[in-house]
Design an enzyme around this catalytic site. Structure first.
Site, PDB file in Angstrom:
ATOM      1  N   SER A 345      -6.037  10.125   9.157  1.00 34.18           N
ATOM      2  CA  SER A 345      -7.453  10.149   8.779  1.00 34.18           C
ATOM      3  C   SER A 345      -8.262   8.980   9.297  1.00 34.18           C
ATOM      4  O   SER A 345      -9.492   8.976   9.140  1.00 34.18           O
ATOM      5  CB  SER A 345      -7.585  10.235   7.259  1.00 34.18           C
ATOM      6  OG  SER A 345      -7.216  11.519   6.809  1.00 34.18           O
ATOM      7  N   GLY A 583     -12.376  -0.470   6.697  1.00 34.97           N
ATOM      8  CA  GLY A 583     -11.130   0.038   7.248  1.00 34.97           C
ATOM      9  C   GLY A 583     -10.948   1.495   6.912  1.00 34.97           C
ATOM     10  O   GLY A 583     -11.867   2.180   6.451  1.00 34.97           O
ATOM     11  N   HIS A 584      -9.736   1.972   7.128  1.00 38.20           N
ATOM     12  CA  HIS A 584      -9.375   3.343   6.783  1.00 38.20           C
ATOM     13  C   HIS A 584      -7.861   3.453   6.838  1.00 38.20           C
ATOM     14  O   HIS A 584      -7.193   2.691   7.544  1.00 38.20           O
ATOM     15  CB  HIS A 584     -10.012   4.349   7.740  1.00 38.20           C
ATOM     16  CG  HIS A 584     -10.358   5.662   7.098  1.00 38.20           C
ATOM     17  ND1 HIS A 584      -9.401   6.551   6.666  1.00 38.20           N
ATOM     18  CD2 HIS A 584     -11.555   6.224   6.793  1.00 38.20           C
ATOM     19  CE1 HIS A 584      -9.997   7.616   6.136  1.00 38.20           C
ATOM     20  NE2 HIS A 584     -11.319   7.440   6.195  1.00 38.20           N
ATOM     21  N   ASP A 585      -7.324   4.395   6.067  1.00 37.06           N
ATOM     22  CA  ASP A 585      -5.908   4.716   6.122  1.00 37.06           C
ATOM     23  C   ASP A 585      -5.754   6.122   6.686  1.00 37.06           C
ATOM     24  O   ASP A 585      -6.699   6.915   6.684  1.00 37.06           O
ATOM     25  CB  ASP A 585      -5.273   4.653   4.731  1.00 37.06           C
ATOM     26  CG  ASP A 585      -5.342   3.268   4.114  1.00 37.06           C
ATOM     27  OD1 ASP A 585      -5.557   2.302   4.864  1.00 37.06           O
ATOM     28  OD2 ASP A 585      -5.176   3.160   2.889  1.00 37.06           O
ATOM     29  N   GLY A 586      -4.549   6.422   7.151  1.00 41.16           N
ATOM     30  CA  GLY A 586      -4.267   7.757   7.652  1.00 41.16           C
ATOM     31  C   GLY A 586      -2.913   8.225   7.172  1.00 41.16           C
ATOM     32  O   GLY A 586      -1.957   7.451   7.155  1.00 41.16           O
ATOM     33  N   GLY A 590       4.564  12.893   7.224  1.00 38.97           N
ATOM     34  CA  GLY A 590       5.608  11.886   7.398  1.00 38.97           C
ATOM     35  C   GLY A 590       5.189  10.669   8.188  1.00 38.97           C
ATOM     36  O   GLY A 590       6.051   9.879   8.596  1.00 38.97           O
TER      37      GLY A 590
END
Length: 739
Positions: A345, A583-586, A590
């Site tokens: 993401s 920021g962002h996480d993805g 897995g």
């Protein structure tokens, strides 16, 4: 015949030392404290200030320069003020002054240091935001004591440390003497006195990043004193480093080998400059490679890459890369820094950037109806169709049920076909009424980009971002990733990580999360935003205004724990330690990825992993990196309180449902329980589509939940919309109560 005693001064003939300016300060109890101030007499603005505490405590600074504390002159040359004080117990001021701290180390003389600093701040000599403290032996003790009792110091360097007087009395070669003649008696005779004097008693209050310098063979201040201070700080998350000098005695700074004495002085300067923001030390690549390996192994992460980028206005960028483990546990292929991972993401920020480029070009308006570009758009609620804007999509306030993973094929029309099916997708909240993470909304944003650019979203990423930024290992399709060393996903299992059953999500989800890249390429994208929209060659790809708007607050979050405290246009916003990060996480099948930017320092950090359980690695590694490199302390991980909280759960019981997920809140025999049921296409590839998790109360509307295989807690927040509807915010999604 001529006798030459020394010729050293010839090499220093042009060197002028800053003089020691004599000062006197009167403390609040009327005591006069004598000292010296070293600084450039021409300085006008407040300067960073280093307080240096002498040893002893029966010792004294004087007006002469010395050949031990070389850092005094170096710091003064680089714009610092250095304060040398002779507090109570110093030599040369009479017996009463000399004996004033017996049985009261720290307790009696702390004000002799802190109040003169207050005076220098008031005079405009010292900058209160850039104060540091150091000292050796008793000065090392006092450095620990002051930072345990006062939070004004931005940095501390403690040498020849004493941290716990009880153990000191029993292990030091001077222990018996000190106990009898300095500390007011043996520890067991007055444990409360020892506790009051010992810094370790209040180590839980220390916030100052601390460098500890100690001789390995120190018998006067045994090395355990340094080790326990270092251990306590590290366990509390305070930035701390311990340096032990081999074969060095307590007098290492006086008569140690020149290499150790030079190293000591160099480290003092580097540490205080780094943690007061006066100068950035180079990022230690070898250190972060070691830390990535150690922490990834601890958290059982199969493979990971780390990238740290720091921009320098007048010099080349710093880029540190590290790699650990394997890309696939079945094949054993080694992870290298240029390995490609799915960034999940984080792709949404790329999609938002493409949208803002179109805004810059005048081809898109953030607050105009999407139907101006897509007149054919049909949503389940016709009233929403005509009012939905690009801002709603980029900020996750559209209300479209977001976890729709419809596979519409591999053709270039897959995004268009996906959007056509949104007519059958329900809405889980009214337009703009709350915030809920929405993958479907970003696919719709991607379709707008396709319509305005005349090509696929994939082509827009390549031609508008990847190519101009010089990103050579970035793609959106599996066949592009296969050209490089590529990671596959894993899930934790009882016998270790197991490979995920499939590699990627359907192509139709591209704008929401299908970019794959190496860590350096991801940081290349981050650089675009750190520079306000510039490519490496200076080409402007995004306006300054649009870059700023993307990082500015657009929406608050119902849950301010899992991610940030607010949302921008694509970016998550984090308020950590008084600093603003984005920021962002993805998270894909897995694989998990993390990106954080600290714009004020030109810093970006990327972590790519091939497991869906890497939150612990992220928390530990980023805590260390941000503290050491940027002086920013991350919040402690979310966890339930130590003592149980009594709450009334009645209003929360029931069923909450949205696309892809049903959540039942049950009052089970063993306590409040959350039953999670994955529905729709994801259920087919989820190993355990139904799970039951105990809930631990934190407050009336806040609970902690933890998956059995995970070490991290997740918040579950119950709340109402202004119109009264009940919602559960869990996993960054707003889920309405349906029964």
């Amino acid at each position: 015949m001529q006798t030459v005693l020394a010729a050293h001064n010839e090499a220093l003939a042009d060197v002028e030392l800053f003089p020691r300016e004599e000062r006197e300060f009167t403390t609040s109890d009327g005591t006069t404290v004598h000292g010296w101030l070293i600084r450039d007499p021409a300085a006008q603005a407040p300067q960073p200030l280093l307080l240096d505490v002498h040893g002893g405590p029966h010792n004294a600074w004087n007006g002469a320069a010395d050949d031990i504390h070389l850092y005094h002159q170096q710091l003064a040359t680089e714009g610092w003020a250095v304060l040398l004080l002779n507090p109570r117990a110093s030599d040369g001021y009479g017996e009463r002054f000399f004996t004033a701290t017996i049985g009261a180390w720290g307790v009696a003389d702390a004000a002799d240091f802190l109040e003169p600093i207050d005076e220098l701040v008031a005079e405009g000599v010292a900058d209160p935001r850039r104060l540091a403290v150091t000292g050796y032996s008793y000065g090392g003790y006092m450095t620990c004591y002051l930072t345990a009792h006062d939070d004004r110091f931005a940095a501390a360097v403690a040498g020849g440390v004493v941290s716990d007087l009880t153990s000191m009395a029993g292990t030091s070669d001077d222990g018996a003497f000190l106990a009898s003649y300095e500390l007011g008696g043996r520890p067991w005779e007055d444990p409360a006195r020892y506790a009051a004097m010992s810094p370790l008693t209040r180590v839980d209050r220390v916030t100052a990043p601390t460098l500890i310098l100690h001789g390995e063979e120190d018998r006067t201040c045994p090395v355990g004193q340094a080790q326990q201070w270092h251990t306590a700080l590290r366990e509390r998350g305070v930035p701390a480093e311990l340096v032990l000098y081999p074969n060095a005695s307590h007098l290492v700074i006086v008569d140690g080998p020149p290499s150790q004495r030079i190293d000591y002085n160099r480290r003092v300067v580097e540490w205080v400059q780094r943690h007061t923001g006066s100068r950035r030390a180079p990022v230690d690549a070898a250190h972060w490679r070691r830390r990535l390996a150690a922490l990834a192994e601890r958290h059982r992460v199969p493979g990971a890459t780390l990238g740290i980028l720091r921009l320098h206005p007048d010099a080349s960028d710093e880029l540190v890369e590290a790699a650990y483990g394997v890309l696939n546990v079945d094949t054993g292929v080694e992870t290298t820094p240029d390995s490609v991972f799915q960034i999940g993401s984080i792709s949404k920020v790329w999609t938002a950037t493409l949208a803002m480029q179109l805004v810059d070009e005048g081809r898109l308006e953030l607050d105009a109806p999407i139907t101006d570009v897509l007149p054919e758009l049909e949503l389940a609620d016709p009233a929403v169709t005509g009012k939905l804007t690009m801002r709603h999509l980029l900020v996750h306030t559209s209300g479209i049920d977001g976890d729709v993973f419809t596979d519409t094929g591999r053709g270039d029309d897959c995004v268009e076909r996906y959007v056509a099916e949104l007519a059958t997708v329900g809405h889980n909240h009214p337009l703009g009424a709350t915030w809920s993470y929405c993958n479907a909304g970003y696919v719709l944003a991607g379709r707008v980009i396709e319509k305005l650019t005349g090509g696929t979203w994939d082509a827009a990423v390549r031609t508008r971002l990847s190519d101009p930024l010089g990103l050579r290992r970035t793609g959106t399709l599996p066949e592009e990733a296969l050209l490089y060393r590529s990671a596959v996903g894993h899930s934790p299992g009882p016998d270790g990580p197991t490979r995920a059953p499939v590699w990627t999500l359907p192509r139709s989800l591209g704008p929401a999360g299908l970019i794959n890249a190496c860590a350096a390429d991801l940081l290349g994208f981050a650089r675009l935003h750190l520079t306000g929209g510039l490519a490496p060659d200076g080409t402007r790809l995004l306006s300054v205004e649009s870059a700023a708007a993307m990082a500015a607050q657009q929406a608050e979050l119902p849950d301010k724990i899992v991610l940030g405290d607010s949302w921008g246009l694509g970016w998550i916003r984090f308020g950590w330690d008084g600093r603003r990060l984005v920021g962002h996480d993805g998270h894909t099948i897995g694989q998990t990825a993390y990106l954080r930017l600290l714009p004020e320092q030109g810093l970006a950090v990327a972590l790519l992993t091939n497991t869906d359980d890497s939150r612990g690695l992220f928390q530990d590694l980023y805590s260390e990196i941000l503290a050491d490199v940027a002086g920013v302390r991350m919040p402690e991980p979310f966890a339930p309180p130590a003592e149980p909280v009594t709450v009334d759960v009645t209003a929360h019981l029931g069923t909450y449902e949205r696309a892809g997920s049903r959540i039942d809140i049950l009052d089970a025999a063993d306590g409040l329980t959350m039953r999670l049921t994955v529905t729709g296409p994801l259920a087919e590839i989820t190993p355990e589509p139904v799970r039951e998790l105990p809930m631990v109360a934190v407050a009336d509307d806040l609970y902690a939940v933890r998956l059995p295989e995970s070490g991290t807690w997740m918040p579950a927040t119950f709340y109402r919309l202004p119109t009264g509807e009940r919602y559960l915010h869990f996993g960054v999604r707003a889920t309405p109560k349906v029964a």
